[in-house]
Structures are given as structure tokens and as C-alpha cells.
Design an enzyme around this catalytic site. Structure first.
Site, short mmCIF file in Angstrom:
data_model
loop_
_atom_site.label_atom_id
_atom_site.label_comp_id
_atom_site.label_asym_id
_atom_site.label_seq_id
_atom_site.Cartn_x
_atom_site.Cartn_y
_atom_site.Cartn_z
CB VAL A 1 0.19 -9.26 3.91
CG1 VAL A 1 -0.44 -8.20 4.80
CG2 VAL A 1 0.34 -10.56 4.69
N GLY B 1 1.02 -3.81 -0.61
CA GLY B 1 0.92 -5.26 -0.46
C GLY B 1 2.32 -5.86 -0.47
CE LYS B 2 8.19 -6.37 -0.35
NZ LYS B 2 8.73 -5.09 -0.84
N GLY B 3 4.44 -10.04 -0.29
CA GLY B 3 4.27 -11.47 -0.04
C GLY B 3 5.50 -12.24 -0.44
#
Ligand code: NAD
Length: 424
Positions: free
Chosen positions: A63, A108-110
Site C-alpha cells: 500500500v 508505504g507498507k506491505g
């Protein structure tokens, strides 16, 4: 495991915190709309061959919340609680964190919804490589730069860098290892990136105690999570003479009022699949009792939503320093503050990780090799400066440190949107 991570409410928490700060500072209405949502959400389903020849299909997330200040930046987590909401919340926190630190990144991260302990190293490598391939150009050295998070480490970053580079044209291969940070030092990683988050947590704690005329020597502390962040925080706190008296991780909780040596506990955990459960120089306590431990400082350094209405009334620490992302839910924070327990918020307290990642990225882009002393010195200065900005904002707006930290971040992003405008 006492409080399992609530799957949806981390996002509710981040939005609650955002709205509270936006109201307080009167954030521009248009910017508020932009920041209230994520920019891109990538979900990939990809097949991987298991050791026994079976094919399994995995789901991965990335994301990208906002890139007004620079490329998206943030970790990849391998954990059963990873889902789109968790990734949204964590990506959003990254936007604020980079902004407070004054580094040119967005958020962002995921990750992948797996329990990595269920897979062999060879399977983890194939899962990681195939995930990287599935993400394709949704990540990139000047676009979106992942890093380690829960259950991911330097080895996993090296596999990602290698896969990303190997799937590019030969002429581009040498130039893009900075698609990830937190790599092993031999693969372009930064000396000191391993300890950057814990070092930053302790730098923030030192700033807080100095402002309150407290000497950390002999002060007791407890840590939830004894992975990268938990261990390094304990390492640096113990160097200052503070005494670790209880630890909790996914294998249970342990306590020793006479003190637990972080180095000995780390050596034990390495022989125990990373877990502290069963450590012979401490007694096992139940997970609920961990939170009741009488201590000066509590460092949550595991998952989100660990301090909730269920256990907040038990907490006896005077200071909570958030090593983890989102460990305190909004309701629990109100209770802590009413009880007079101070909270150094995650987006300030654990920002050493992303700052260390920024230095690694710069080192790679400039083809330099930085020395660890220089890294830690620069890191310390940056966190001290961020801390001062947050304290100033808390005075100016007469608010708690978390709201103040948001205000610092939102002002920087609001300014960029006002200066640049919104295309077209
Ligand atoms: P890690 O995988 O190295 O360690 C995670 C720790 O959490 C382990 O000790 C594990 O046993 C413990 N844990 C997992 N589930 C638990 C449960 N239910 N109850 C108690 N303990 C549990 O991960 P890490 O990199 O140390 O990250 C920890 C936290 O810090 C995360 O919230 C992460 O987002 C945050 N963080 C990490 C970095 C970084 O640089 N690694 C930077 C900023 C923030």
C-alpha cells in the site's frame, strides 16, 4: 500471546489520530481529503512451489499512502495479521514518520499474510522472490523502497534486491540494489542499520528523561517483543545502566526482578527459534502479568494494538516508548494520559529505522561507504531535532506528544501541496 492484533482497528486508530490533529491545526480541507486516503493499493496473488512439490498460492500487499515528499518508503511484514487494512494503517504511519524526520520520503507498507515459521528457508526464499516478481515495477529505487519489518530481515532484503535486479535488463542491474534498504552490509547495506531503530528509541527516551531530570541508571524497564527493535532497545538501555526486568514475545513472558541481561537473552533466543520462552535465568509469568509489572519504562516493540482497554488499567510504568508501530490504541492512550503516564509516540520514537534506511539509500545512490560512528551520530542529531520540533508543537497547540507529532508532519505536507498545487 495476550492481545492478538485486531485486524481492522489499526487503520481506525491512525484515522482517529489524523482527524484529531487535523482539527487541532485546522489542516487545509483539500489536503485533508488527499491524506485521508491511500494513493495506491497493490494486492498480488502468486504461486510458489513448496519443498514437497506442491504449489501454494500466497497473497501479498503493498500500500502506497502518499508520496508528496518523496518516494514511498516502508517495511514488508510477514505475519498472519497482514491484510489490506493493516498495510493501509502502517503505510499511513510511514508518511507521517518520514515527514517528521525531515527526510524526502512518503509512506508505504506491505507484506505477506504468512507465518514464516511454517516454511523452510528455501521456501521462504522462493516466496520472497516470487512476491518481488509479482510486485514488479510497483516498487523501485526511486519509486517505492521496502525495508525489513516483523519477521523480515537483511537476508530477505538481499533476495528482494537480487530478484529485482535480475529481472531488469543487464545494463540496469548494477544500479538498483537500493530498491530495498536493510540489506546485509556485503550487499550494500549500511553499517548500523540493524540497530538504527533501537538506537533511535533510546535517543528519544534520553531526550524525554533529560527534560524531566530523570537518571536512567538503575531504572527498571520491560519490553514486549525481543526481535530487532526490542533487542537493540534493550541493548542500548542496559548500556545506560537501566535494568530489564520482564520480556514478552510470541513464545510467552519472563520476569526477573534482579535483572535480565539482554545479551544473554539474545544468545538464548538464538538457540530457541528466536523466542524468549523457557529462558532459564528468569521465571515464566503469564502474559497478563507482564503488563502488571511495576517498572519505570515500558517499551512495546512487537505488534500493533497491544495496549488496549483490556490491559491499560494494569500498566504501572511512568513512561511508554513506542518501538512498535501502533502498539497503543486510541482509547487506551487516553487512559494512559489521564493516569499521568507519558507516551513517546511511534512516529517519533521508532523513526530511527527509516532514517537509517535513508542513509543506506543515500550511501547506495552516491556509491559511498559510511562508517557506523557517522551513521549513529547523524541519526542521533536527527531524532533529537525531531523530538524538539514535536515538543515545541505540543506547547504551541497545548496537546499531547502524538497529536503534536502529527501536526509537525501534516504542516510539512500541507506546505508542499500549497507550494506545488495539485495537477492539473
Ligand atoms: P521482529 O520480527 O524482529 O520482532 C518481532 C517481535 O515481536 C518478536 O520478538 C516476536 O516474538 C514478537 N511478537 C510477535 N507476535 C507477538 C505477540 N502476539 N505477542 C508478543 N510478542 C510478539 O520485528 P521488528 O523489526 O523488531 O519490529 C517490531 C515492531 O517495530 C513492529 O511493530 C515494527 O513495525 C516496528 N518497527 C520496526 C522497525 C525496524 O527497523 N525493524 C522500524 C520501525 C518500527
Amino acid at each position: 500471546m495476550s492481545n492478538t492484533e485486531k485486524k481492522t482497528s489499526m487503520y481506525e486508530n491512525v484515522m482517529h489520530e489524523f482527524n484529531k490533529a487535523a482539527d487541532k491545526m485546522n489542516l487545509d480541507a483539500g489536503v485533508r481529503k488527499i491524506l485521508a486516503t491511500t494513493q495506491n493499493e497493490v494486492v498480488v496473488h502468486f504461486p510458489v512451489k513448496m519443498d514437497d512439490g506442491r504449489i501454494e498460492v500466497f497473497t501479498g500487499y503493498r500500500v502506497q499512502h502518499n508520496n508528496a515528499l518523496g518516494p514511498y518508503k516502508g517495511g514488508l511484514r510477514y505475519h498472519p495479521t497482514v491484510d489490506i487494512n493493516a498495510a493501509r494503517a502502517l503505510a499511513t504511519w510511514m508518511t507521517w514518520k518520514s515527514a517528521i524526520a525531515g527526510i524526502p520520503y512518503g509512506g508505504g507498507k506491505g507484506g505477506i499474510q504468512i507465518d514464516p515459521s511454517q516454511f523452510s528457508q528455501a521456501e521462504l526464499e522462493r516466496i520472497t522472490r516470487r512476491f518481488t516478481y509479482a510486485l514488479g515495477d510497483n516498487i523501485g529505487p526511486d519509486y517505492d523502497i521496502p525495508a525489513p519489518d516483523v519477521n523480515t530481515n537483511a537476508q530477505i532484503m538481499a533476495w528482494i534486491a537480487d530478484t529485482y535486479a535480475s529481472t531488469k535488463a543487464p545494463s540496469q542491474r548494477a544500479n538498483n540494489f537500493h530498491v530495498v534498504t536493510g540489506k546485509p552490509v556485503g550487499c550494500g547495506g549500511l553499517e548500523g542499520r540493524d540497530r538504527a531503530t533501537g538506537f533511535g528509541v533510546v535517543t528519544a527516551i534520553k531526550k524525554w528523561v533529560k527534560a524531566h531530570n530523570v537518571d536512567l541508571k538503575g531504572k527498571t524497564y520491560i519490553v514486549q517483543g525481543f526481535g530487532n527493535v526490542g533487542y537493540w532497545t534493550a541493548h542500548f538501555l542496559s548500556e545506560l545502566g537501566a535494568k530489564l526486568i520482564a520480556v514478552q514475545d510470541h513464545t510467552g513472558s519472563i520476569s526477573n526482578p534482579d535483572g535480565i541481561c539482554p545479551e544473554e537473552l539474545l544468545a538464548y533466543a538464538k538457540t530457541n527459534k528466536g523466542g524468549v520462552g523457557g529462558y532459564p535465568k528468569a521465571k515464566a509469568i503469564n502474559n497478563a502479568d507482564f503488563w502488571k509489572t511495576e517498572c519505570y519504562l515500558l517499551v512495546p516493540a512487537a505488534l500493533g494494538n497491544q495496549i488496549t482497554v483490556n490491559n491499560v488499567k494494569d500498566i504501572k510504568a511512568q513512561l511508554v516508548a513506542e518501538g512498535a508501530n501502533g502498539p497503543t490504541d486510541s482509547e487506551a492512550e487516553e487512559v494512559l494520559l489521564k493516569k499521568g503516564i507519558a507516551v513517546i509516540p511511534d512516529i517519533l520514537c521508532n523513526s530511527g529505522g527509516v532514517i537509517g534506511s535513508y542513509y543506506e539509500w543515500l550511501q547506495n545512490k552516491r556509491a559511498e561507504v559510511w562508517h557506523i560512528d557517522e551513521v549513529l551520530e547523524r541519526l542521533q542529531r536527527k531524532i533529537e531535532h525531531s523530538f524538539d520540533l514535536v515538543v515545541e508543537a505540543s506547547k504551541e497547540y497545548d496537546c499531547d506528544l502524538r497529536t503534536a507529532a502529527y501536526i509537525v508532519a501534516l504542516k510539512k505536507i500541507e506546505r508542499v501541496y500549497k507550494e506545488r498545487g495539485v495537477f492539473p
